[in-house]
Motif scaffolding. Structure first.
Motif, PDB file in Angstrom:
ATOM      1  N   SER A 178       0.838  -1.196   0.000  1.00  9.40           N
ATOM      2  CA  SER A 178       0.000   0.000   0.000  1.00  9.40           C
ATOM      3  C   SER A 178       0.873   1.246   0.000  1.00  9.40           C
ATOM      4  O   SER A 178       1.542   1.542   0.991  1.00  9.40           O
ATOM      5  CB  SER A 178      -0.918  -0.009   1.226  1.00  9.40           C
ATOM      6  OG  SER A 178      -1.743   1.135   1.246  1.00  9.40           O
ATOM      7  N   PRO A 179       0.901   1.995  -1.124  1.00  6.00           N
ATOM      8  CA  PRO A 179       1.730   3.203  -1.205  1.00  6.00           C
ATOM      9  C   PRO A 179       1.258   4.283  -0.214  1.00  6.00           C
ATOM     10  O   PRO A 179       0.086   4.299   0.155  1.00  6.00           O
ATOM     11  CB  PRO A 179       1.519   3.669  -2.653  1.00  6.00           C
ATOM     12  CG  PRO A 179       0.941   2.500  -3.369  1.00  6.00           C
ATOM     13  CD  PRO A 179       0.169   1.731  -2.349  1.00  6.00           C
ATOM     14  N   PRO A 180       2.147   5.216   0.194  1.00  7.61           N
ATOM     15  CA  PRO A 180       3.536   5.338  -0.250  1.00  7.61           C
ATOM     16  C   PRO A 180       4.541   4.535   0.575  1.00  7.61           C
ATOM     17  O   PRO A 180       5.664   4.329   0.148  1.00  7.61           O
ATOM     18  CB  PRO A 180       3.804   6.842  -0.104  1.00  7.61           C
ATOM     19  CG  PRO A 180       2.965   7.219   1.074  1.00  7.61           C
ATOM     20  CD  PRO A 180       1.706   6.390   0.967  1.00  7.61           C
ATOM     21  N   GLU A 181       4.132   4.095   1.800  1.00 10.84           N
ATOM     22  CA  GLU A 181       5.077   3.295   2.589  1.00 10.84           C
ATOM     23  C   GLU A 181       5.339   1.949   1.929  1.00 10.84           C
ATOM     24  O   GLU A 181       6.406   1.370   2.077  1.00 10.84           O
ATOM     25  CB  GLU A 181       4.536   3.083   4.001  1.00 10.84           C
ATOM     26  CG  GLU A 181       4.370   4.352   4.813  1.00 10.84           C
ATOM     27  CD  GLU A 181       2.939   4.845   4.812  1.00 10.84           C
ATOM     28  OE1 GLU A 181       2.237   4.604   3.800  1.00 10.84           O
ATOM     29  OE2 GLU A 181       2.516   5.450   5.815  1.00 10.84           O
TER      30      GLU A 181
ATOM     31  N   LYS B  32      -9.610   1.087  -7.834  1.00 12.26           N
ATOM     32  CA  LYS B  32     -10.765   0.363  -7.299  1.00 12.26           C
ATOM     33  C   LYS B  32     -11.497  -0.412  -8.390  1.00 12.26           C
ATOM     34  O   LYS B  32     -11.808  -1.602  -8.220  1.00 12.26           O
ATOM     35  CB  LYS B  32     -11.723   1.344  -6.619  1.00 12.26           C
ATOM     36  CG  LYS B  32     -12.924   0.684  -5.966  1.00 12.26           C
ATOM     37  CD  LYS B  32     -13.804   1.718  -5.264  1.00 12.26           C
ATOM     38  CE  LYS B  32     -15.016   1.079  -4.618  1.00 12.26           C
ATOM     39  NZ  LYS B  32     -15.863   2.091  -3.925  1.00 12.26           N
ATOM     40  N   SER B  33     -11.757   0.242  -9.539  1.00 10.31           N
ATOM     41  CA  SER B  33     -12.489  -0.447 -10.601  1.00 10.31           C
ATOM     42  C   SER B  33     -11.660  -1.558 -11.214  1.00 10.31           C
ATOM     43  O   SER B  33     -12.194  -2.620 -11.568  1.00 10.31           O
ATOM     44  CB  SER B  33     -12.917   0.555 -11.682  1.00 10.31           C
ATOM     45  OG  SER B  33     -11.808   1.067 -12.408  1.00 10.31           O
ATOM     46  N   LEU B  34     -10.355  -1.336 -11.328  1.00 11.75           N
ATOM     47  CA  LEU B  34      -9.487  -2.369 -11.893  1.00 11.75           C
ATOM     48  C   LEU B  34      -9.362  -3.552 -10.936  1.00 11.75           C
ATOM     49  O   LEU B  34      -9.283  -4.702 -11.382  1.00 11.75           O
ATOM     50  CB  LEU B  34      -8.117  -1.779 -12.219  1.00 11.75           C
ATOM     51  CG  LEU B  34      -8.106  -0.778 -13.382  1.00 11.75           C
ATOM     52  CD1 LEU B  34      -6.781  -0.027 -13.425  1.00 11.75           C
ATOM     53  CD2 LEU B  34      -8.351  -1.490 -14.714  1.00 11.75           C
ATOM     54  N   ALA B  35      -9.354  -3.285  -9.644  1.00 13.11           N
ATOM     55  CA  ALA B  35      -9.310  -4.390  -8.679  1.00 13.11           C
ATOM     56  C   ALA B  35     -10.551  -5.260  -8.812  1.00 13.11           C
ATOM     57  O   ALA B  35     -10.467  -6.493  -8.781  1.00 13.11           O
ATOM     58  CB  ALA B  35      -9.187  -3.843  -7.263  1.00 13.11           C
TER      59      ALA B  35
ATOM     60  N   ALA C  94      -7.271  -3.250  -4.053  1.00 13.27           N
ATOM     61  CA  ALA C  94      -7.160  -1.967  -4.746  1.00 13.27           C
ATOM     62  C   ALA C  94      -5.854  -1.257  -4.401  1.00 13.27           C
ATOM     63  O   ALA C  94      -5.284  -0.557  -5.246  1.00 13.27           O
ATOM     64  CB  ALA C  94      -8.350  -1.081  -4.402  1.00 13.27           C
ATOM     65  N   ARG C  95      -5.382  -1.450  -3.173  1.00  8.11           N
ATOM     66  CA  ARG C  95      -4.091  -0.848  -2.798  1.00  8.11           C
ATOM     67  C   ARG C  95      -2.954  -1.517  -3.572  1.00  8.11           C
ATOM     68  O   ARG C  95      -2.014  -0.851  -4.015  1.00  8.11           O
ATOM     69  CB  ARG C  95      -3.866  -0.976  -1.293  1.00  8.11           C
ATOM     70  CG  ARG C  95      -4.902  -0.300  -0.429  1.00  8.11           C
ATOM     71  CD  ARG C  95      -5.026   1.182  -0.729  1.00  8.11           C
ATOM     72  NE  ARG C  95      -3.770   1.877  -0.475  1.00  8.11           N
ATOM     73  CZ  ARG C  95      -3.533   3.149  -0.805  1.00  8.11           C
ATOM     74  NH1 ARG C  95      -4.470   3.854  -1.418  1.00  8.11           N
ATOM     75  NH2 ARG C  95      -2.376   3.720  -0.539  1.00  8.11           N
ATOM     76  N   ASN C  96      -3.028  -2.830  -3.743  1.00  4.73           N
ATOM     77  CA  ASN C  96      -2.022  -3.521  -4.551  1.00  4.73           C
ATOM     78  C   ASN C  96      -2.070  -3.045  -5.998  1.00  4.73           C
ATOM     79  O   ASN C  96      -1.033  -2.867  -6.644  1.00  4.73           O
ATOM     80  CB  ASN C  96      -2.253  -5.036  -4.501  1.00  4.73           C
ATOM     81  CG  ASN C  96      -1.697  -5.686  -3.248  1.00  4.73           C
ATOM     82  OD1 ASN C  96      -0.839  -5.129  -2.576  1.00  4.73           O
ATOM     83  ND2 ASN C  96      -2.197  -6.858  -2.933  1.00  4.73           N
ATOM     84  N   VAL C  97      -3.283  -2.841  -6.522  1.00  4.14           N
ATOM     85  CA  VAL C  97      -3.422  -2.353  -7.902  1.00  4.14           C
ATOM     86  C   VAL C  97      -2.817  -0.961  -8.029  1.00  4.14           C
ATOM     87  O   VAL C  97      -2.105  -0.666  -8.995  1.00  4.14           O
ATOM     88  CB  VAL C  97      -4.903  -2.358  -8.334  1.00  4.14           C
ATOM     89  CG1 VAL C  97      -5.072  -1.644  -9.680  1.00  4.14           C
ATOM     90  CG2 VAL C  97      -5.413  -3.793  -8.436  1.00  4.14           C
ATOM     91  N   LEU C  98      -3.096  -0.084  -7.058  1.00  7.14           N
ATOM     92  CA  LEU C  98      -2.515   1.261  -7.109  1.00  7.14           C
ATOM     93  C   LEU C  98      -0.992   1.192  -7.091  1.00  7.14           C
ATOM     94  O   LEU C  98      -0.318   1.912  -7.851  1.00  7.14           O
ATOM     95  CB  LEU C  98      -3.017   2.096  -5.933  1.00  7.14           C
ATOM     96  CG  LEU C  98      -2.463   3.524  -5.858  1.00  7.14           C
ATOM     97  CD1 LEU C  98      -2.867   4.340  -7.084  1.00  7.14           C
ATOM     98  CD2 LEU C  98      -2.916   4.218  -4.570  1.00  7.14           C
TER      99      LEU C  98
END
Length: 310
Positions: free
Chosen positions: A193-196, A260-263, A279-283
């Motif tokens: 999960s970005p940015p960390e 979110k939509s791509l997840a 969704a965090r992984n996708v971002l």
């Protein structure tokens, strides 16, 4: 979920279990969709011992760790893999009870990649920070390759960013055992999960661990021990590459999309309760693709930004 993952739910909370020569494990009673059966804390050595990942701020779990010590044993060092609330807050309480120093890479946010620092400095709202222990303050900073030692044991730090920028793994020298925290787990893939969190760093960590020789046993922060690290690492690397291609394909098919939509489009086999984490992984993946020039972003970059094919 791939058959390579070990989803056995059997667990004993609050009792010490031998899991390797000179290593005892105590599992915290904090099961959840993100912690599986609970946080695994490890006691290394005999006599003067190290405790790895004392877990959350949970007095009952602290009592269980101390209760696992044999008469005359003392905690000489407390090692923390990373500053998430299911791993690090118990360290300060354990230090107060034992006088042992807390050893870690650094406070929350330490070790953040240049790419993530630049995005953060530019003021982009990437969200993130789930489960952060922002008050975490180790007594001793451990850089890559530094060791903590005791009678008959030596634990060497490996900086393994990706899940979190200050993440460390610890090699129990001479045994082939690696304490992997949340960098590699046998029950699931790792949240980034970005940015960390940084997907490029996570992939580099996986490849680095795959290139190491001599690691025969992984003891992760959650889930069962991993007795065959090599095939698991190969699967995780291939899985991440496949997810990247699936995200690009979904982006191309729709002409654009948010994380979110791509997840929702890509993680169709995932429990809906876990889609926010997906969704965090996708971002994280999209940010890497953006840096490589393989996708574009429409408008200001944010956690909810619309991405498009480049």
């Amino acid at each position: 979920m791939s058959a390579i993952f070990d989803l056995r739910p059997d667990v004993v909370h609050g009792l010490a279990e031998p899991v390797a020569p000179g290593v005892r494990r105590v599992t915290c009673a904090n099961p959840s969709p993100m912690t599986f059966t609970g946080t695994r804390s490890y006691i290394v050595g005999r006599g003067e011992v190290a405790v790895i990942d004392p877990g959350p701020d949970d007095p009952a779990h602290l009592d269980a760790i101390l209760g696992a010590l044999e008469p005359g044993e003392a905690v000489a060092a407390i090692l923390v893999t990373h500053s998430h609330v299911d791993h690090s807050p118990g360290a300060r309480r354990l230090a107060a009870r034992t006088g042992a120093p807390v050893c870690a890479f650094g406070p929350h946010g330490a070790g953040m990649s240049a790419a993530m620092r630049e995005l953060q400095a530019a003021g982009f709202d990437l969200g993130g920070g789930e489960g952060a222990d922002r008050g975490f303050a180790p007594d001793r900073l451990l850089a890559e390759g530094e060791s903590v030692t005791g009678p008959g044991w030596r634990l060497t730090a490996l900086h393994t960013p990706g899940h979190l920028s200050n993440h460390l793994a610890f090699a129990l020298e001479g045994t082939g055992t690696l304490f992997t925290g949340d960098a590699v787990m046998g029950w699931t893939t790792t949240l980034v999960s970005p940015p960390e969190g940084d997907m490029a760093a996570q992939m580099a960590t996986l490849r680095r661990l795959a290139a190491r020789g001599g690691d025969r046993l992984y003891l992760p922060g959650h889930g069962h021990e991993v007795t065959a690290p090599a095939p698991l690492l190969a699967h995780l690397i291939a899985h991440r590459a496949a997810r990247e291609e699936a995200i690009l394909a979904a982006l191309g098919a729709a002409g654009g999309g948010t994380a979110k939509s791509l997840a929702a489009a890509v993680y169709h086999d995932t429990d809906p309760k876990l889609l926010p984490a997906a969704a965090r992984n996708v971002l994280a993946t999209l940010l890497g693709l953006l840096a490589e020039g393989r996708v574009d972003v429409a408008g200001p970059l944010s956690a909810d930004a619309e991405f498009r094919p480049a």
